[in-house]
Write a protein that holds these residues in place. Structure first.
Motif, mmCIF file in Angstrom:
data_model
loop_
_atom_site.group_PDB
_atom_site.id
_atom_site.type_symbol
_atom_site.label_atom_id
_atom_site.label_comp_id
_atom_site.label_asym_id
_atom_site.label_seq_id
_atom_site.Cartn_x
_atom_site.Cartn_y
_atom_site.Cartn_z
ATOM 1 N N PRO A 201 0.830 -1.353 -0.096
ATOM 2 C CA PRO A 201 -0.003 0.126 0.009
ATOM 3 C C PRO A 201 0.850 1.204 0.012
ATOM 4 N N ARG A 202 0.455 2.261 -0.511
ATOM 5 C CA ARG A 202 0.841 3.613 -0.493
ATOM 6 C C ARG A 202 -0.046 4.687 0.194
ATOM 7 N N PRO A 203 0.365 5.446 1.079
ATOM 8 C CA PRO A 203 1.878 5.473 1.639
ATOM 9 C C PRO A 203 2.186 4.138 2.370
ATOM 10 N N ARG A 204 3.193 3.604 2.736
ATOM 11 C CA ARG A 204 3.556 2.302 3.315
ATOM 12 C C ARG A 204 3.052 2.442 4.781
ATOM 13 N N PRO A 205 2.543 1.241 5.090
ATOM 14 C CA PRO A 205 1.849 1.032 6.313
ATOM 15 C C PRO A 205 2.798 1.430 7.663
ATOM 16 N N ARG A 206 2.515 2.062 8.645
ATOM 17 C CA ARG A 206 3.177 2.179 9.514
ATOM 18 C C ARG A 206 3.486 1.241 10.819
ATOM 19 N N PHE A 207 4.612 0.877 11.236
ATOM 20 C CA PHE A 207 4.901 -0.012 12.187
ATOM 21 C C PHE A 207 4.250 0.469 13.471
ATOM 22 N N GLY A 208 3.857 -0.417 14.267
ATOM 23 C CA GLY A 208 3.309 -0.369 15.625
ATOM 24 C C GLY A 208 3.250 -1.821 16.091
ATOM 25 N N HIS A 209 3.296 -1.706 17.667
ATOM 26 C CA HIS A 209 2.952 -2.961 18.205
ATOM 27 C C HIS A 209 1.644 -3.649 18.040
ATOM 28 N N GLY A 210 1.534 -4.732 17.470
ATOM 29 C CA GLY A 210 -0.091 -5.063 17.305
ATOM 30 C C GLY A 210 -0.599 -4.768 15.915
ATOM 31 N N ALA A 211 0.196 -4.023 15.317
ATOM 32 C CA ALA A 211 -0.261 -3.811 13.681
ATOM 33 C C ALA A 211 -0.473 -4.932 12.944
ATOM 34 N N GLU A 212 -1.307 -5.020 12.310
ATOM 35 C CA GLU A 212 -1.441 -6.070 11.286
ATOM 36 C C GLU A 212 -2.039 -5.491 9.972
ATOM 37 N N GLY A 227 3.335 -6.435 13.530
ATOM 38 C CA GLY A 227 4.155 -5.673 14.211
ATOM 39 C C GLY A 227 4.288 -6.180 15.663
ATOM 40 N N CYS A 228 5.498 -6.133 16.136
ATOM 41 C CA CYS A 228 5.984 -6.292 17.372
ATOM 42 C C CYS A 228 7.058 -5.583 18.155
ATOM 43 N N PHE A 229 6.949 -4.913 19.153
ATOM 44 C CA PHE A 229 8.215 -4.317 19.564
ATOM 45 C C PHE A 229 9.294 -5.370 19.776
ATOM 46 N N HIS A 230 10.728 -4.615 19.179
ATOM 47 C CA HIS A 230 11.685 -5.718 19.479
ATOM 48 C C HIS A 230 11.907 -6.043 20.647
ATOM 49 N N VAL A 231 12.687 -7.473 20.733
ATOM 50 C CA VAL A 231 13.008 -8.178 21.995
ATOM 51 C C VAL A 231 14.401 -7.537 22.649
ATOM 52 N N LEU A 246 4.298 -10.275 23.864
ATOM 53 C CA LEU A 246 4.958 -11.280 22.820
ATOM 54 C C LEU A 246 4.158 -12.639 22.436
ATOM 55 N N ASP A 247 3.760 -13.167 23.544
ATOM 56 C CA ASP A 247 3.076 -14.499 23.395
ATOM 57 C C ASP A 247 1.834 -14.289 22.611
ATOM 58 N N ALA A 248 1.093 -13.014 22.703
ATOM 59 C CA ALA A 248 -0.302 -12.751 22.280
ATOM 60 C C ALA A 248 0.019 -12.524 20.453
ATOM 61 N N VAL A 249 1.291 -12.041 20.065
ATOM 62 C CA VAL A 249 1.732 -11.847 18.602
ATOM 63 C C VAL A 249 1.968 -13.286 18.165
ATOM 64 N N LEU A 250 2.712 -13.931 18.901
ATOM 65 C CA LEU A 250 2.878 -15.206 18.182
ATOM 66 C C LEU A 250 1.824 -16.205 18.125
ATOM 67 N N LEU A 251 0.950 -16.100 18.958
ATOM 68 C CA LEU A 251 -0.353 -16.847 19.059
ATOM 69 C C LEU A 251 -1.032 -16.550 17.840
ATOM 70 N N ARG A 252 -1.164 -15.160 17.560
ATOM 71 C CA ARG A 252 -2.044 -14.696 16.487
ATOM 72 C C ARG A 252 -1.185 -15.114 15.209
ATOM 73 N N ALA A 253 0.068 -15.118 15.143
ATOM 74 C CA ALA A 253 0.752 -15.440 14.066
ATOM 75 C C ALA A 253 0.275 -17.223 13.705
ATOM 76 N N ARG A 254 0.354 -17.845 14.691
ATOM 77 C CA ARG A 254 -0.222 -19.303 14.650
ATOM 78 C C ARG A 254 -1.364 -19.408 14.056
ATOM 79 N N GLU A 255 -2.409 -18.782 14.581
ATOM 80 C CA GLU A 255 -3.742 -18.669 14.012
ATOM 81 C C GLU A 255 -3.803 -18.370 12.597
ATOM 82 N N LEU A 256 -3.128 -17.277 12.362
ATOM 83 C CA LEU A 256 -3.110 -16.799 10.813
ATOM 84 C C LEU A 256 -2.420 -17.979 10.035
#
Length: 258
Positions: A201-212, A227-231, A246-256
């Motif tokens: 997409p233009r403009p490019r999507p902005r980073f943010g924790h929880g961004a999808e 998006g996830c804050f760096h570890v 972090l667990d919530a992001v990884l579980l969402r990734a597993r779901e998707l």
């Protein structure tokens, strides 16, 4: 891991020659992840990064003074058919640059792999050294820059030079989800996807924790960026990124990822 066929072995501290700047282009015809890794670990395309990774291996941290550092580019690690790809920033000077495996041997890796174990992607919660028995299933970790940079800050040119490795890894692995740790990795991944013809997409999507963000390719492929804050300790020690987050992001990734 030996250099690829046709590439002369390089000794640590060797000069960076004019042909080295185009060396990452050899990633493009790599037919497998193993072949890609063979090309990557012989790369000396970025003089500043080559000098730094080798200097760190000589002037070691006191706690690692008896260890032999890897001091080369660090390839991705994990499932070669992963549905989830974790994209970081670059190897840590005394972590992956020492052990030769992504996110291994430092506090950031401790935090990340513990979460992967809790969410069912890793067979153990720790990542200490390259031969410690860690196995990842359904997930793989990589970075846009494969050499440890001074102050943990690669330059835009270094990121651009290293981009063919990330691009080819994406093509070979074919993930459905990318968990992106921090704004640097987010921008780098979007740039790589754009170069590969994905509809960014233009403009490019902005980073943010929880961004999808859902990105598609004209050939019908799809990739969801999470998006996830760096570890980094800067985030995990201050509570900006908690284990639960972090667990919530990884579980969402597993779901998707399915």
């Amino acid at each position: 891991m030996s250099p690829p066929r046709g590439a002369a072995p390089r000794e640590a501290g060797g000069a960076v020659g004019p042909d080295d700047v185009t060396y990452p282009l050899q990633a493009r015809p790599a037919g497998s992840v193993a072949a890609l890794d063979e090309v990557l670990v012989a790369c000396r395309a970025c003089p500043r990064l080559v000098a730094w990774r080798e200097q760190v291996a000589t002037v070691k941290r006191a706690s690692f003074r008896d260890e032999v550092y890897w001091a080369r580019p660090v390839p991705g690690f994990g499932d070669e058919r992963a549905t989830v790809l974790v994209v970081g920033l670059a190897p840590a000077a005394h972590g992956a640059n020492r052990t030769g495996r992504m996110f291994t041997g430092d506090r950031s890796g401790d935090f990340l792999f513990a979460a992967m174990h809790r969410t069912g992607f890793a067979n153990q919660p720790t990542s200490v050294r390259a031969d410690d028995g860690l196995v990842l299933t359904g997930i793989r970790v990589t970075s846009p820059v494969h050499c440890a940079p001074p102050a943990n800050k690669p330059t835009p040119l270094e990121r651009h030079t290293c981009a063919p490795y990330l691009g080819r890894e994406l093509e070979l692995v074919g993930p459905r989800v990318a968990v992106v740790l921090g704004a640097f990795g987010w921008q780098a991944l979007l740039a790589t996807l754009d170069d590969q013809g994905w509809v960014v997409p233009r403009p490019r999507p902005r980073f943010g924790h929880g961004a999808e963000v859902r990105i598609t390719h004209p050939d019908g492929r799809g990739l969801t960026l999470l998006g996830c804050f760096h570890v980094s300790q800067q985030n995990t020690f201050t509570g900006r990124l908690t284990p639960e987050m972090l667990d919530a992001v990884l579980l969402r990734a597993r779901e998707l990822g399915g």
